[in-house]
Motif scaffolding. Structure first.
Motif, PDB file in Angstrom:
ATOM      1  N   LYS A 140       0.825  -1.213   0.000  1.00  0.00           N
ATOM      2  CA  LYS A 140       0.000   0.000   0.000  1.00  0.00           C
ATOM      3  C   LYS A 140       0.862   1.268   0.000  1.00  0.00           C
ATOM      4  O   LYS A 140       0.590   2.213  -0.753  1.00  0.00           O
ATOM      5  N   GLU A 383      -5.284   7.668  -0.629  1.00  0.00           N
ATOM      6  CA  GLU A 383      -5.989   6.631   0.133  1.00  0.00           C
ATOM      7  C   GLU A 383      -7.181   6.081  -0.667  1.00  0.00           C
ATOM      8  O   GLU A 383      -7.399   4.878  -0.755  1.00  0.00           O
ATOM      9  N   LYS A 384      -7.937   6.989  -1.267  1.00  0.00           N
ATOM     10  CA  LYS A 384      -9.125   6.590  -2.055  1.00  0.00           C
ATOM     11  C   LYS A 384      -8.729   5.808  -3.299  1.00  0.00           C
ATOM     12  O   LYS A 384      -9.431   4.882  -3.710  1.00  0.00           O
ATOM     13  N   GLU A 387      -8.092   2.310  -2.255  1.00  0.00           N
ATOM     14  CA  GLU A 387      -9.358   1.582  -2.032  1.00  0.00           C
ATOM     15  C   GLU A 387      -9.997   1.188  -3.361  1.00  0.00           C
ATOM     16  O   GLU A 387     -10.568   0.112  -3.484  1.00  0.00           O
ATOM     17  N   GLU A 390      -8.419  -1.862  -4.573  1.00  0.00           N
ATOM     18  CA  GLU A 390      -8.873  -3.020  -3.796  1.00  0.00           C
ATOM     19  C   GLU A 390     -10.204  -3.527  -4.363  1.00  0.00           C
ATOM     20  O   GLU A 390     -10.389  -4.731  -4.543  1.00  0.00           O
TER      21      GLU A 390
END
Ligand code: ISJ
Length: 405
Positions: A140, A383-384, A387, A390
């Motif tokens: 990450k 961060e978004k 995600e 993911e």
């Protein structure tokens, strides 16, 4: 008394039979189902060494093309010739009589393998195609740093948009059943191009792509611009979705890129529709559609021309293309291999449908490596974006880990 009763086979049995046959042939093969279609198709070429062709697709014999993300020094793509071709409708039982001779012979002569034995066969065939991804591309921190570097390059006006990617490696569970996973993908993602291909010693991949790169059928050429991602929520996500300026701009960039390719070849007459919100798994994207009459515009070879100009689009690489490509080479830190390349059937039943290889995984040994990227603009939040990757990984990952997910 001997009666000649036709035996009916279910789609699972047929798919298992075809997979057994293809995996034990030692050759290359691809299995796919196009978006919004009920037809499953397979091509098999039993030649042991994967074959390569030029990108003049109009001149190719029927087959299935596979090209990695990176430009190739020889300007060629892998090609699976349709030496053997078969298609069947997923919603109808198939009688033995309807099978082609080569599959009937297999059915009569060979012992049927169980799903576990087919898994074994698959794993043995992919032991050698171990993918060289770095540990970094799974982390990450590395990805969010990459996004930050991308934002910096955009702020410095070096780039307009860039699409960094990452990998995620999962183990293939002992009860993995390839035919169930494929059928489940077909059932769950009716709008996607469901695909599986095996090139001995090169790679074995499974995917559910939402993005057409080029399509030609009769006189019609089609392409799309797809970008912007949000999770689909509520009863009517297509109606209730709202898009931010960042996403609208991100998708408009891809459309402008397509139009700039048309301009490059002085093609002035095209239909453009959209953008509209579309569903891909549990994700929503913005999509515009472009259609051209190849005969009327005098571009009978538009398929090859656009393939050369479009790939890699700013939906998977960035803008400007060269600078974004160099940025990814420098900072991404792994080989994308076939992820964000292109693949699909060529000159089969009078049409060619080539997709961007997204929502995809490479199978090797006991593991699957999932690949996903996210479009970065000046307003991105690292961060978004993580995600988002993911969620994209899950589209394929969940059906490898648990086919009944
Ligand atoms: C890069 C991927 O998807 C592409 C990027 C998107 C985005 O940035 O919002 C959306 C759809 C695709 O064009 C991927 O799935 O890995």
């Amino acid at each position: 008394m001997h009666t000649n009763v036709a035996t009916n086979h279910t789609k699972t049995e047929i798919l298992q039979l075809l997979l057994q046959l293809a995996l034990s042939s030692g050759g290359s093969f691809a299995i796919w189902r196009k978006p919004k279609s009920n037809t499953v198709e397979i091509v098999l070429d039993e030649t042991a060494n994967p074959f390569k062709v030029d990108l003049s697709i109009e001149e190719l014999e029927p087959g299935f093309i596979v090209h990695p993300f990176a430009d190739q020094v020889d300007k060629k793509a892998y090609f699976i010739k349709a030496s053997k071709y078969f298609s069947f409708e997923i919603d109808k039982p198939i009688a033995t009589d309807e099978l082609p001779e080569w599959a009937k012979i297999q059915l009569n002569n060979q012992e049927k393998l169980s799903p576990a034995e087919i898994r074994e066969l698959l794993i043995n065939q992919t032991l050698v195609s171990k993918i060289k991804t770095s540990k970094l591309s799974e982390q990450k921190d590395h990805f969010t740093q990459l996004v930050k570097e991308g934002i910096k390059a955009i702020q410095q006006n070096l780039l307009e948009k860039v699409v960094p990617a990452r990998t995620k490696t999962i183990s293939i569970p002992p009860n993995f059943n390839l035919s169930c996973t494929l059928l489940k993908l077909m059932d769950s993602y009716p709008n996607a191009f469901i695909n599986f291909f095996h090139l001995p010693h090169v790679g074995t991949w499974i995917g559910a792509s939402p993005e057409t790169l080029i399509e030609t059928k009769g006189d019609t050429f089609y392409t799309m611009s797809l970008a912007g991602t949000q999770i689909a929520i509520g009863d009517n996500p297509l109606k209730s979705a709202a898009w931010t300026q960042k996403e609208i701009e991100e998708q408009a960039l891809v459309s402008r890129y397509i139009v700039s390719c048309f301009k490059k070849i002085r093609l002035r007459e095209y239909e453009e529709h959209g953008p509209k919100t579309v569903l891909a798994g549990n994700l929503l994207h913005l999509r515009s559609d472009f259609k051209i009459n190849m005969q009327e515009t005098g571009f009978p070879e538009l398929g090859s021309i656009m393939l050369g100009l479009l790939h890699p689009t700013s939906a998977v690489c960035g803008m400007p293309r060269g600078e974004a490509h160099d940025f990814l080479q420098e900072f991404e830190g792994f080989d994308r291999s076939f992820y964000s390349g292109f693949l699909g059937p060529v000159n089969i039943q009078g049409s060619t449908s080539i997709y961007v290889n997204l929502r995809t995984a490479s199978l090797h040994d006991n593991e699957a490596t999932l690949y996903a990227g996210a479009g970065v603009t000046e307003d991105s939040d690292p961060e978004k974006e993580w995600e988002e990757t993911e969620l994209k990984c899950q589209i394929i990952g969940k059906f490898i880990q648990n086919p009944s997910a």
